[in-house]
Design a protein around this motif. Structure first.
Motif, PDB file in Angstrom:
ATOM      1  N   ASP A  49       6.665 -12.791  10.364  1.00 10.17           N
ATOM      2  CA  ASP A  49       5.885 -13.812   9.534  1.00 10.17           C
ATOM      3  C   ASP A  49       5.170 -14.869  10.124  1.00 10.17           C
ATOM      4  O   ASP A  49       5.116 -15.961   9.871  1.00 10.17           O
ATOM      5  N   PRO A  50       3.978 -14.373  10.810  1.00 12.79           N
ATOM      6  CA  PRO A  50       2.996 -15.219  11.311  1.00 12.79           C
ATOM      7  C   PRO A  50       2.306 -15.870  10.181  1.00 12.79           C
ATOM      8  O   PRO A  50       2.156 -15.204   9.062  1.00 12.79           O
ATOM      9  N   THR A  70       7.802 -10.216   5.903  1.00 13.27           N
ATOM     10  CA  THR A  70       8.759 -10.176   4.882  1.00 13.27           C
ATOM     11  C   THR A  70       8.046 -10.561   3.489  1.00 13.27           C
ATOM     12  O   THR A  70       7.698 -11.469   3.273  1.00 13.27           O
ATOM     13  N   VAL A  71       8.729  -9.713   2.587  1.00 13.77           N
ATOM     14  CA  VAL A  71       8.752  -9.730   1.233  1.00 13.77           C
ATOM     15  C   VAL A  71       9.849  -9.603   0.459  1.00 13.77           C
ATOM     16  O   VAL A  71      10.639  -8.909   0.876  1.00 13.77           O
ATOM     17  N   ASP A  76       5.919  -7.746  -4.695  1.00 10.25           N
ATOM     18  CA  ASP A  76       5.120  -8.693  -3.696  1.00 10.25           C
ATOM     19  C   ASP A  76       4.282  -7.985  -2.743  1.00 10.25           C
ATOM     20  O   ASP A  76       3.325  -8.562  -2.065  1.00 10.25           O
ATOM     21  N   THR A  77       4.831  -6.855  -2.201  1.00  7.62           N
ATOM     22  CA  THR A  77       4.145  -5.981  -1.242  1.00  7.62           C
ATOM     23  C   THR A  77       2.943  -5.551  -1.917  1.00  7.62           C
ATOM     24  O   THR A  77       1.746  -5.692  -1.094  1.00  7.62           O
ATOM     25  N   LEU A  78       2.762  -5.009  -3.018  1.00  7.98           N
ATOM     26  CA  LEU A  78       1.515  -4.610  -3.524  1.00  7.98           C
ATOM     27  C   LEU A  78       0.557  -5.621  -3.721  1.00  7.98           C
ATOM     28  O   LEU A  78      -0.569  -5.567  -3.324  1.00  7.98           O
TER      29      LEU A  78
END
Length: 182
Positions: A49-50, A70-71, A76-78
């Motif tokens: 998670d930078p 991370t999602v 949220d990924t899309l």
């Protein structure tokens, strides 16, 4: 865990080493991160998670550094993927064919690799290349030839016969004649 440096490649030059090493300073190292400037060596590194504003998340990496974001869910990924410039490559690890189809149909990337990393670039039967800001065109085999070639269209017609119906001033009669012969 310290990986043996003997089996891993080196960064091509000092400026690229400095650029990649700079990516490690403002992020949370999860794995790796060891560097040796004299050998231009950077161990394979995972960043968890930078910050999205960090350079590692703003520029193409081209080195042994992998940011992991991370999602909470697929939506949220899309959103994460689609609100950024199109990536050169998208990697998906899943056993779900439904998820695979959803990612493939709702995202755009230069190339997509499912359940593997980087191997699609070594396959000469597949084109490799970017889309949008990650590059234009495809490379490998015929695709590379086509990308770096300009196929010039040439139309040549004789000038011994020409009809004035093609030229102004236009009229309904000329239009009817053109439709009749076409």
């Amino acid at each position: 865990m310290l990986l043996s440096t003997a089996v891993h490649g080196r960064i091509i030059n000092d400026s690229h080493f400095q650029r990649l090493q700079g990516y490690l300073s403002d992020t949370h190292l999860t794995f790796g991160g060891q560097t040796n400037q004299a050998e231009r060596y950077i161990a394979p590194t995972l960043l968890l998670d930078p910050p999205l504003s960090s350079k590692v998340m703003q520029e193409e990496i081209f080195g042994p550094i992998l940011p992991v974001i991370t999602v909470e869910n697929i939506e949220d990924t899309l959103t994460f993927i689609n609100c950024r410039p199109k990536p050169l490559a998208l990697y998906l690890y899943t056993r779900s064919t439904d998820l695979e189809q959803q990612i493939l149909s709702q995202t755009s990337a230069g190339s997509v690799c499912v359940n593997d990393g980087m191997m699609f670039m070594t396959n000469p039967a597949l084109p490799f290349g970017g889309v949008g800001s990650s590059g234009m065109g495809n490379y490998h085999g015929q695709w590379g030839f086509d990308t770096f070639s300009h196929i010039k269209s040439v139309m040549k017609r004789s000038n011994w016969f020409d009809i004035n119906w093609r030229y102004p001033p236009f009229s309904l009669a000329k239009l009817k004649k053109l439709k009749w012969i076409s």
